[in-house]
Design an enzyme around this catalytic site. Sequence first.
Site, PDB file in Angstrom:
ATOM      1  N   ASP A  29       0.830  -1.203   0.000  1.00 16.63           N
ATOM      2  CA  ASP A  29       0.000   0.000   0.000  1.00 16.63           C
ATOM      3  C   ASP A  29       0.870   1.260   0.000  1.00 16.63           C
ATOM      4  O   ASP A  29       1.832   1.352   0.767  1.00 16.63           O
ATOM      5  CB  ASP A  29      -0.876   0.032   1.252  1.00 16.63           C
ATOM      6  N   HIS A  31      -0.829   4.631  -0.357  1.00 13.92           N
ATOM      7  CA  HIS A  31      -1.695   5.632   0.279  1.00 13.92           C
ATOM      8  C   HIS A  31      -1.300   7.094   0.019  1.00 13.92           C
ATOM      9  O   HIS A  31      -1.033   7.850   0.951  1.00 13.92           O
ATOM     10  CB  HIS A  31      -1.754   5.373   1.787  1.00 13.92           C
ATOM     11  N   ASP A  65      -4.533   0.024  -2.835  1.00 20.16           N
ATOM     12  CA  ASP A  65      -4.511   1.171  -1.927  1.00 20.16           C
ATOM     13  C   ASP A  65      -3.498   2.221  -2.373  1.00 20.16           C
ATOM     14  O   ASP A  65      -2.536   2.536  -1.668  1.00 20.16           O
ATOM     15  CB  ASP A  65      -4.259   0.731  -0.482  1.00 20.16           C
ATOM     16  N   ASN A 100      -9.157  -1.902  -1.142  1.00 17.52           N
ATOM     17  CA  ASN A 100     -10.415  -1.455  -0.543  1.00 17.52           C
ATOM     18  C   ASN A 100     -10.571   0.061  -0.590  1.00 17.52           C
ATOM     19  O   ASN A 100     -11.692   0.575  -0.683  1.00 17.52           O
ATOM     20  CB  ASN A 100     -10.536  -1.960   0.905  1.00 17.52           C
ATOM     21  N   HIS A 101      -9.473   0.801  -0.590  1.00 23.06           N
ATOM     22  CA  HIS A 101      -9.600   2.266  -0.617  1.00 23.06           C
ATOM     23  C   HIS A 101      -9.992   2.782  -1.997  1.00 23.06           C
ATOM     24  O   HIS A 101     -10.691   3.798  -2.086  1.00 23.06           O
ATOM     25  CB  HIS A 101      -8.322   2.923  -0.098  1.00 23.06           C
ATOM     26  N   HIS A 174      -5.300  -7.699  -2.862  1.00 28.45           N
ATOM     27  CA  HIS A 174      -5.137  -6.753  -1.755  1.00 28.45           C
ATOM     28  C   HIS A 174      -5.491  -7.371  -0.415  1.00 28.45           C
ATOM     29  O   HIS A 174      -4.722  -7.290   0.542  1.00 28.45           O
ATOM     30  CB  HIS A 174      -5.998  -5.502  -1.993  1.00 28.45           C
TER      31      HIS A 174
END
Length: 291
Positions: A29, A31, A65, A100-101, A174
């Site tokens: 991830d 982010h 993500d 999921n993001h 993920h």
Amino acid sequence: DVLEIAEPEPPGPPALILASEGRIVAIGDVHGDLEATRRALRLGGLVDTEDHWTGAHTIAVQVGDQTDRGDGERAILDWFEILAVEAHAAGGAFISLIGNHEQMNAQLDFRYVTEGGWADFADVPLSVPADPRVSELPEIQRGRATAFLPGGPYALKLAEHNVVQIVDTTLFVHGGVQPVHVAAGLETLNTEHRAWLRGDAPLSELWHGDNSPVWDRTYSDETTAEGCALLAETLDLLGLERMVVAHTVQDDGINSACDGRVFRIDVGLSAYYDGPLQVLEILGGVTTIVE
């Protein structure tokens, strides 16, 4: 800090199953942290100091993500589109999966958006007539909502990405894949999510709840003997050796469980978590943590 890049012609969604020429690199991830993403890709020997692909025939998989928690999301998403084109032209592949993001943003779940994350998408033209789900939001949020709502410009970009990817004998996802997902068909997972992001169909029940492929933590958080048995069943059904997952930050860095059949690679690369700089290399079937 925003990359100066031209809009590429994407190579299209990757095939579910790819064969490497021996080298695979997996990145967890990121982010919204552009600088951390750069460092990770350079560590993996994938890009140069000008942010262009140098991975040759390597297949690189960023395991979802890209969005939320940081201000560099749009630059990362746009850069990843460029890298997919450059890697494809070089005989390799750069694959960024749905996490999921990404799904949350397409569902207008903006709990983890930063101030910069609103501003970065403010110039996205609003659809006419305005979607009520967008027009009812505060003005600062409407550009981002338009970008990520299924059928929107960034949702359409993400619709070209897989949720599940197999390279050689490794499955990348993920969250996690369970036997129920195998029974549904891994290609179905990719095509269903792609259709939803395009605005063509709703998400099926496979995508709701904690066992969704982008939300599952069975193999990444306090994995039990029962979890390892579920993993073994899943991999054996597919005839694969290992699974690589992200989603749950690993405080001690990249690690494996279940006798090496799962590798957990979310090390909290972004400034939000301030985790270690690590990527996973699989070379000739041998796994190595690169740091």
